[in-house]
Design a protein around this motif. Sequence first.
Motif, mmCIF file in Angstrom:
data_model
loop_
_atom_site.group_PDB
_atom_site.id
_atom_site.type_symbol
_atom_site.label_atom_id
_atom_site.label_comp_id
_atom_site.label_asym_id
_atom_site.label_seq_id
_atom_site.Cartn_x
_atom_site.Cartn_y
_atom_site.Cartn_z
ATOM 1 N N GLY A 1 79.789 -25.410 37.832
ATOM 2 C CA GLY A 1 79.790 -24.296 36.888
ATOM 3 C C GLY A 1 78.682 -23.380 37.327
ATOM 4 O O GLY A 1 77.511 -23.679 37.133
ATOM 5 N N SER A 2 79.030 -22.336 37.991
ATOM 6 C CA SER A 2 78.016 -21.540 38.664
ATOM 7 C C SER A 2 77.127 -20.742 37.721
ATOM 8 O O SER A 2 75.971 -20.523 38.015
ATOM 9 N N ILE A 3 77.655 -20.318 36.596
ATOM 10 C CA ILE A 3 76.888 -19.434 35.704
ATOM 11 C C ILE A 3 76.899 -19.981 34.282
ATOM 12 O O ILE A 3 77.930 -20.384 33.762
ATOM 13 N N TRP A 4 75.714 -20.012 33.691
ATOM 14 C CA TRP A 4 75.582 -20.341 32.270
ATOM 15 C C TRP A 4 75.169 -19.084 31.538
ATOM 16 O O TRP A 4 74.481 -18.226 32.072
ATOM 17 N N VAL B 1 87.559 -34.508 34.955
ATOM 18 C CA VAL B 1 86.424 -34.617 35.882
ATOM 19 C C VAL B 1 85.625 -33.321 35.885
ATOM 20 O O VAL B 1 84.392 -33.337 35.820
ATOM 21 N N ARG B 2 86.305 -32.184 35.924
ATOM 22 C CA ARG B 2 85.611 -30.888 35.918
ATOM 23 C C ARG B 2 84.774 -30.718 34.640
ATOM 24 O O ARG B 2 83.628 -30.301 34.704
ATOM 25 N N GLU B 3 85.356 -31.067 33.494
ATOM 26 C CA GLU B 3 84.622 -30.959 32.231
ATOM 27 C C GLU B 3 83.370 -31.832 32.252
ATOM 28 O O GLU B 3 82.295 -31.389 31.814
ATOM 29 N N LEU B 4 83.497 -33.059 32.732
ATOM 30 C CA LEU B 4 82.347 -33.964 32.789
ATOM 31 C C LEU B 4 81.260 -33.425 33.728
ATOM 32 O O LEU B 4 80.069 -33.479 33.400
ATOM 33 N N LEU B 5 81.635 -32.912 34.873
ATOM 34 C CA LEU B 5 80.665 -32.357 35.818
ATOM 35 C C LEU B 5 79.992 -31.114 35.251
ATOM 36 O O LEU B 5 78.789 -30.919 35.430
#
Length: 102
Positions: A30-33, A19-23
């Motif tokens: 994911g706060s920072i890219w 679920v985390r990966e999909l989100l």
Amino acid sequence: MSLLQIDEKEAKKLYKETVRELLEEEGLIGSIWKMDRMLLECVGYGERWIVDHICNHPYVIKHQIAVKFGGEWTFKAKRIVEFIDMYYPELGVNHKRGVVKQ
């Protein structure tokens, strides 16, 4: 009697990871890219274009959505997605040079 034995603890762990990966893929968490992720989001445009058209955009600067740390650009993930959706039509403007790209 069940033919399958399922470790509930391990199953929950795998479920949460998936679920985390999909989100994260959808930009919902994911706060920072880093720039690598922005290059994926802006398919067909390079790092220079992203800096000139997005990082130097007055809205991005004012709200500190993109910040350069130690020579590397970082982006607030959720906010940059909202910015791209909101300002998409005017991303042809090179805000560093004030030039419109046709």
